[in-house]
Enzyme design. Structure first.
Site, PDB file in Angstrom:
ATOM      1  CB  CYS A   2     -24.156  26.635 -28.486  1.00  0.00           C
ATOM      2  SG  CYS A   2     -24.798  27.828 -30.012  1.00  0.00           S
ATOM      3  NE  ARG A  27     -25.181  25.334 -22.766  1.00  0.00           N
ATOM      4  CZ  ARG A  27     -25.362  26.164 -21.968  1.00  0.00           C
ATOM      5  NH1 ARG A  27     -25.929  25.743 -20.860  1.00  0.00           N
ATOM      6  NH2 ARG A  27     -25.045  27.388 -22.226  1.00  0.00           N
ATOM      7  CD1 TRP A  74     -31.696  26.976 -30.017  1.00  0.00           C
ATOM      8  CD2 TRP A  74     -30.967  28.855 -30.076  1.00  0.00           C
ATOM      9  NE1 TRP A  74     -32.748  27.733 -30.003  1.00  0.00           N
ATOM     10  CE2 TRP A  74     -32.408  29.080 -30.214  1.00  0.00           C
ATOM     11  CE3 TRP A  74     -30.025  30.240 -30.193  1.00  0.00           C
ATOM     12  CZ2 TRP A  74     -33.016  30.421 -30.070  1.00  0.00           C
ATOM     13  CZ3 TRP A  74     -30.903  31.339 -30.192  1.00  0.00           C
ATOM     14  CH2 TRP A  74     -32.480  31.370 -30.149  1.00  0.00           C
ATOM     15  CG  ASN A 100     -22.835  29.192 -25.161  1.00  0.00           C
ATOM     16  OD1 ASN A 100     -23.656  29.637 -25.831  1.00  0.00           O
ATOM     17  ND2 ASN A 100     -22.919  28.876 -24.005  1.00  0.00           N
ATOM     18  N   GLY A 101     -22.185  31.663 -27.346  1.00  0.00           N
ATOM     19  CA  GLY A 101     -22.451  33.417 -27.006  1.00  0.00           C
ATOM     20  C   GLY A 101     -22.594  33.941 -28.172  1.00  0.00           C
ATOM     21  CD  GLU A 487     -44.558  27.296 -15.737  1.00  0.00           C
ATOM     22  OE1 GLU A 487     -44.325  28.352 -16.279  1.00  0.00           O
ATOM     23  OE2 GLU A 487     -43.881  26.347 -15.998  1.00  0.00           O
ATOM     24  CE  LYS A 491     -43.422  24.353 -18.605  1.00  0.00           C
ATOM     25  NZ  LYS A 491     -42.549  25.018 -17.995  1.00  0.00           N
ATOM     26  CD  GLU A 494     -41.561  25.283 -22.298  1.00  0.00           C
ATOM     27  OE1 GLU A 494     -40.453  25.831 -22.730  1.00  0.00           O
ATOM     28  OE2 GLU A 494     -41.773  25.349 -21.116  1.00  0.00           O
ATOM     29  CG  HIS A 510     -63.589  42.872 -19.751  1.00  0.00           C
ATOM     30  ND1 HIS A 510     -64.438  43.905 -19.500  1.00  0.00           N
ATOM     31  CD2 HIS A 510     -63.678  42.014 -18.592  1.00  0.00           C
ATOM     32  CE1 HIS A 510     -64.875  43.809 -18.661  1.00  0.00           C
ATOM     33  NE2 HIS A 510     -64.291  42.831 -17.656  1.00  0.00           N
ATOM     34  CE  LYS A 606     -33.611  23.418 -18.132  1.00  0.00           C
ATOM     35  NZ  LYS A 606     -35.222  23.278 -17.758  1.00  0.00           N
TER      36      LYS A 606
END
Ligand code: M6R
Length: 611
Positions: A2, A27, A74, A100-101, A487, A491, A494, A510, A606
């Site tokens: 948020c 965010r 968010w 926010n939180g 990585e 990428k 996402e 395996h 983010k």
């Protein structure tokens, strides 16, 4: 997660709030809202969807007022909807809050407030806050400004969890109260106007002078004053920090997306992160890291703790530290580390990596390590971020603001800074002098080598156009190349929503090789001369089973593969800084081909400031 923004000044608040929210949208972006104080009291407009939809809301043009708060959400508690969007008002309509939180004890607080006849409209945890403020406001007899401040402070003392909160009250049409605990909040100081935001870049075009609130501190703001208080409403003094970031660095600069801009900024980000920290044949300079030799010689273990891409940077750095410093290194996800009682004592050094410096799990892991007696070093990109206020030492990457949700330049800058820290340790330990000198030379050559890698962009884009419809992609590598495979795979998933997995090349047979069938794409990273033959055999095994291959390499290969991206040779220890770039570009163009929002992928934010 948020984003919150606030304005108190002489201009109309609405356009400033919308502008700030657009910059904070990375965010969270499932709903948005703003509230201002008009002559008749608080007016609030909010809706499900992005800030652009809020800006097109038919009611927004009528919103007036020179003091206001805004929020881009968010969702955590309560699905994205207009009712669950912020700002939230108390039952009387005299207090408006953006938050926010997460309020962990919101259910108990709801029950408490319900027993005092308060009603709730939304499913959010936040709605308890304005009602608690109203509750405490009504139970006070005072008439001074302290009544507002005290009511906010009393309400906060009831909250368990994390919060950055802005509060408007129609009883105080010229003021605003803000407070934070474990969630980011900065105050920008202007002339006859002040700003509030979750991060600095969102309001950097208005001011360069910022105050950073510590946990549990409150600010009582008017147009031309900001008073700071501790949780017991005792006044405290704060100095504004002047931020040197250029406002333009938080703009797209002609690029279609922040991610592409940030990929292309990597030569500069690395150059700035190196700065004057290393030079050939001279000692490394890390003024922010006063670690003495005796202490360093006593260390018998290093933990590197982080989340997501930052953890992948840590995995690459493990090899660098073990090679140069000869100390065993364990790398762990912060969300796991903090819940498993890791063995830490005075001989353990803990390193925390976080671009934002706000990741809740990473901060909590650092607090845990500190409580067990370990020294803590934070590597962050954001000056004054929450982690820098907790760590014993903070070293900054100088990558500039990273806005795209998918991390690119922060990752490569983190590896460079970690390599410099490892060199510094080796110098203090008086070991591996030659290796360190070699590595310094190679680090200094990185910016120009990255420019070489970026020249492959069109070739990579062509390959992306061939494979963007795929359902699964596999990434493989050995040793440090495996950390890059992880990585690359993150990428891709996402931002393109393609399922992908990363495996050590030798692990394929395996189990995972059972998933390889005709036309599946396998991306392979191959930078270690000593492992090249074994890795090529692994690639052959998937080719035989029909896989398409995309190879990133600095080695000579005597085989035909579908696409080979040649990158310059460098020291294997820092090869991820070059080999990851083609994978960033591949993910970017696949996402573009699919017509997705590259900078703001679904379900993500983010800064992950909730646990
Ligand atoms: O701000 P941080 O470095 O602490 O963030 C950690 C992760 O949330 C972050 O790297 C995330 O994995 C990125 N979206 C990856 O691109």
């Amino acid at each position: 997660m948020c984003g919150i923004v606030g304005y108190i000044g002489e201009k109309q608040a609405k356009p400033i709030l919308i502008n700030g929210l657009l910059r904070l949208e990375y965010r969270g972006y499932d709903s948005a809202g703003i509230a201002t104080i008009e002559k008749t009291g608080i007016k609030c407009i909010k809706n499900k969807g992005r800030v652009a939809e809020l800006n097109n809301n038919s009611n927004i043009n009528s919103l007036e007022g020179t003091i206001g708060i805004g929020h881009t959400r968010w969702a955590t508690h309560g699905k994205p909807s207009s009712t669950n969007s912020h700002p939230h008002l108390d039952n009387s309509g005299n207090f408006a809050v953006v938050h926010n939180g997460i309020i962990e004890n919101y259910a108990d607080l709801r029950d408490f407030l319900k027993s005092h006849n308060y009603n709730f409209l939304s499913e959010t945890d936040t709605e308890v806050i304005p009602n608690l403020i109203h509750f405490y406001y009504e139970s006070s007899k005072s008439n001074s400004k302290n009544r507002f401040l005290q009511a906010v402070s009393n309400a906060c003392k009831m909250l368990k969890g994390s919060y950055a909160i802005e509060v408007l009250s129609s009883y105080y049409p010229d003021n605003m109260v803000v407070v934070r605990k474990d969630s980011p909040l900065v105050i920008g100081k202007g002339f006859n106007e002040n700003y509030i935001s979750s991060d600095i870049p969102a309001i950097l075009s208005f001011t360069k002078d910022f105050y950073l609130l510590n946990d549990n501190e409150l600010a009582f703001m008017s147009r031309n004053s900001i008073e700071f208080y501790d949780e017991n409403i005792k006044p405290i003094q704060k100095q504004a920090k002047n931020i040197t970031w250029d406002a333009g660095s938080a703009e797209k600069d002609g690029y279609p997306d922040f991610m592409l801009k940030e990929i292309n900024e990597q030569p500069k980000a690395i150059r700035e992160t190196i700065g004057s920290r290393i030079a050939v044949n001279s000692k490394s300079v890390l003024p922010d890291l006063e670690i003495n030799k005796t202490y360093l010689k006593s260390i018998n273990k290093i933990f590197i703790v982080a989340c997501g891409t930052a953890m992948h940077a840590g995995l690459s750095a493990k090899t660098i530290f073990e090679n140069l410093c000869e100390i065993p290194v364990e790398v762990e996800a912060a969300s796991e580390f903090r819940y498993r009682n890791p063995i830490i004592n005075k001989k353990t050094l803990c390193l925390f990596i976080t671009q934002s410096g706000e990741t809740a799990d990473t901060i909590a892991a650092l607090k845990l390590a500190k409580s067990k007696g370990s020294k803590t070093i934070a590597v962050s990109n954001v000056v004054g971020s929450s982690i820098s206020r907790e760590a014993d030492f903070t070293l900054y990457t100088h990558a500039g603001p990273e806005i795209a949700v998918a991390s690119t330049k922060a990752y490569t800058s983190q590896i460079v800074l970690l390599a410099i820290i490892a060199i510094n340790f080796a110098e203090n330990l008086e070991i591996n002098k030659e290796k360190s000198e070699e590595l310094k030379k190679d680090i200094l050559l990185l910016p120009s080598k990255i420019e070489e890698v970026l020249k492959n962009t069109d070739k990579i884009k062509n390959f992306a156009q061939k494979i963007y419809k795929e359902k699964d992609v596999f990434f493989i590598g050995r040793g440090i190349d495996y950390t890059v495979a992880l990585e690359g795979s993150l990428k891709l998933k996402e931002i393109s929503y393609i399922h992908s997995e990363a495996y050590p090349s030798g692990e394929l047979k395996h189990g995972p090789i059972a998933l390889i069938e005709n036309n599946v794409t396998v991306v392979s990273i191959l930078t270690n001369r000593l492992l090249v033959e074994k890795s090529v055999s692994n690639i052959q095994e998937v080719v035989t089973r029909g896989a398409k291959t995309f190879i990133v390499t600095n080695q000579e290969l005597n085989h035909d593969f579908d696409e080979v991206i040649r990158i310059p040779k460098t020291n294997t220890l820092i090869s991820p800084i070059l080999s990851v770039i083609p994978l960033q570009i591949l993910a970017y163009y696949i996402s573009k081909e699919k017509g997705l929002d590259v900078d703001k992928p679904r379900n993500l934010a983010k800064s992950v400031t909730v646990e």
